[in-house]
Design a protein around this motif. Sequence first.
Motif, PDB file in Angstrom:
ATOM      1  N   HIS A  95       0.859  -1.192   0.000  1.00 55.12           N
ATOM      2  CA  HIS A  95       0.000   0.000   0.000  1.00 55.12           C
ATOM      3  C   HIS A  95       0.894   1.241   0.000  1.00 55.12           C
ATOM      4  O   HIS A  95       1.016   1.942   1.002  1.00 55.12           O
ATOM      5  CB  HIS A  95      -0.929   0.004   1.216  1.00 55.12           C
ATOM      6  CG  HIS A  95      -1.802  -1.197   1.335  1.00 55.12           C
ATOM      7  ND1 HIS A  95      -2.621  -1.637   0.328  1.00 55.12           N
ATOM      8  CD2 HIS A  95      -1.978  -2.069   2.357  1.00 55.12           C
ATOM      9  CE1 HIS A  95      -3.272  -2.715   0.721  1.00 55.12           C
ATOM     10  NE2 HIS A  95      -2.890  -3.006   1.942  1.00 55.12           N
ATOM     11  N   TYR A  96       1.522   1.486  -1.146  1.00 52.11           N
ATOM     12  CA  TYR A  96       2.579   2.499  -1.211  1.00 52.11           C
ATOM     13  C   TYR A  96       2.070   3.926  -1.001  1.00 52.11           C
ATOM     14  O   TYR A  96       2.742   4.726  -0.353  1.00 52.11           O
ATOM     15  CB  TYR A  96       3.336   2.380  -2.527  1.00 52.11           C
ATOM     16  CG  TYR A  96       4.057   1.060  -2.645  1.00 52.11           C
ATOM     17  CD1 TYR A  96       5.126   0.757  -1.809  1.00 52.11           C
ATOM     18  CD2 TYR A  96       3.644   0.100  -3.565  1.00 52.11           C
ATOM     19  CE1 TYR A  96       5.784  -0.458  -1.893  1.00 52.11           C
ATOM     20  CE2 TYR A  96       4.293  -1.115  -3.663  1.00 52.11           C
ATOM     21  CZ  TYR A  96       5.362  -1.388  -2.822  1.00 52.11           C
ATOM     22  OH  TYR A  96       6.002  -2.592  -2.910  1.00 52.11           O
ATOM     23  N   GLU A  97       0.902   4.244  -1.520  1.00 59.03           N
ATOM     24  CA  GLU A  97       0.377   5.600  -1.323  1.00 59.03           C
ATOM     25  C   GLU A  97       0.108   5.876   0.160  1.00 59.03           C
ATOM     26  O   GLU A  97       0.402   6.959   0.660  1.00 59.03           O
ATOM     27  CB  GLU A  97      -0.888   5.829  -2.161  1.00 59.03           C
ATOM     28  CG  GLU A  97      -0.619   5.892  -3.654  1.00 59.03           C
ATOM     29  CD  GLU A  97       0.372   6.992  -4.034  1.00 59.03           C
ATOM     30  OE1 GLU A  97       0.283   8.120  -3.500  1.00 59.03           O
ATOM     31  OE2 GLU A  97       1.252   6.706  -4.874  1.00 59.03           O
ATOM     32  N   LYS A  98      -0.437   4.901   0.840  1.00 57.88           N
ATOM     33  CA  LYS A  98      -0.670   5.053   2.278  1.00 57.88           C
ATOM     34  C   LYS A  98       0.655   5.156   3.028  1.00 57.88           C
ATOM     35  O   LYS A  98       0.780   5.917   3.990  1.00 57.88           O
ATOM     36  CB  LYS A  98      -1.487   3.878   2.831  1.00 57.88           C
ATOM     37  CG  LYS A  98      -2.942   3.896   2.420  1.00 57.88           C
ATOM     38  CD  LYS A  98      -3.676   2.718   3.035  1.00 57.88           C
ATOM     39  CE  LYS A  98      -5.147   2.762   2.707  1.00 57.88           C
ATOM     40  NZ  LYS A  98      -5.881   1.659   3.357  1.00 57.88           N
ATOM     41  N   ALA A  99       1.640   4.396   2.590  1.00 58.73           N
ATOM     42  CA  ALA A  99       2.960   4.450   3.226  1.00 58.73           C
ATOM     43  C   ALA A  99       3.571   5.830   3.048  1.00 58.73           C
ATOM     44  O   ALA A  99       4.095   6.421   4.001  1.00 58.73           O
ATOM     45  CB  ALA A  99       3.877   3.375   2.639  1.00 58.73           C
ATOM     46  N   ILE A 100       3.493   6.361   1.843  1.00 66.76           N
ATOM     47  CA  ILE A 100       4.045   7.693   1.564  1.00 66.76           C
ATOM     48  C   ILE A 100       3.327   8.748   2.391  1.00 66.76           C
ATOM     49  O   ILE A 100       3.964   9.620   2.997  1.00 66.76           O
ATOM     50  CB  ILE A 100       3.959   7.999   0.047  1.00 66.76           C
ATOM     51  CG1 ILE A 100       4.963   7.114  -0.714  1.00 66.76           C
ATOM     52  CG2 ILE A 100       4.204   9.480  -0.231  1.00 66.76           C
ATOM     53  CD1 ILE A 100       4.777   7.110  -2.225  1.00 66.76           C
TER      54      ILE A 100
END
Length: 167
Positions: A95-100
């Motif tokens: 979940h890269y967008e949430k991580a960013i």
Amino acid sequence: LGGLYAFYFYLFKAQSNLEDGLKKFGKVSNKNYKNISGALVHLSHTYWNLDGNYEEGRKLLEHSLMILKKYSAEDSLEFARVLTALAGNYRELGHYEKAIHSINNSLSIYEKYYGESHIRIIENSYKLGAIYFEVGDYHRSGELLEKAFFLLKKYYPNHNKLSSDIL
């Protein structure tokens, strides 16, 4: 004690101790919310390290954030620590967008308290750069990793472990 077991990687003892401790804390209140939030973070790490259960870790970290939102300021250092852990969890789940988003929020909080020279800023800049690398934004990744390396060498010239990670 569960956090100490987790720190020394006695994960089964940590998990058992943290789960028992959470039962004993009972209902969350102004007096115990930091302890419960911290125990949830430590427990999430034991789940990750024991069997790679990042989904359960995510639930625990999101619950920890809900507790902090209710009893603490959303720009507190405790909040930043949980956001950083959650960013790592989201990254592992893809979940890269949430991580960013989580790590950017964490960075904003740390910068408010510490300025650019604190090790947390450097570590989180490195982590954010690594996430951007994973999603293929090599330009942004390079900028963040160079910034982290420059700040690390400037303020912590003998911190060889993080230096080797960045390189």
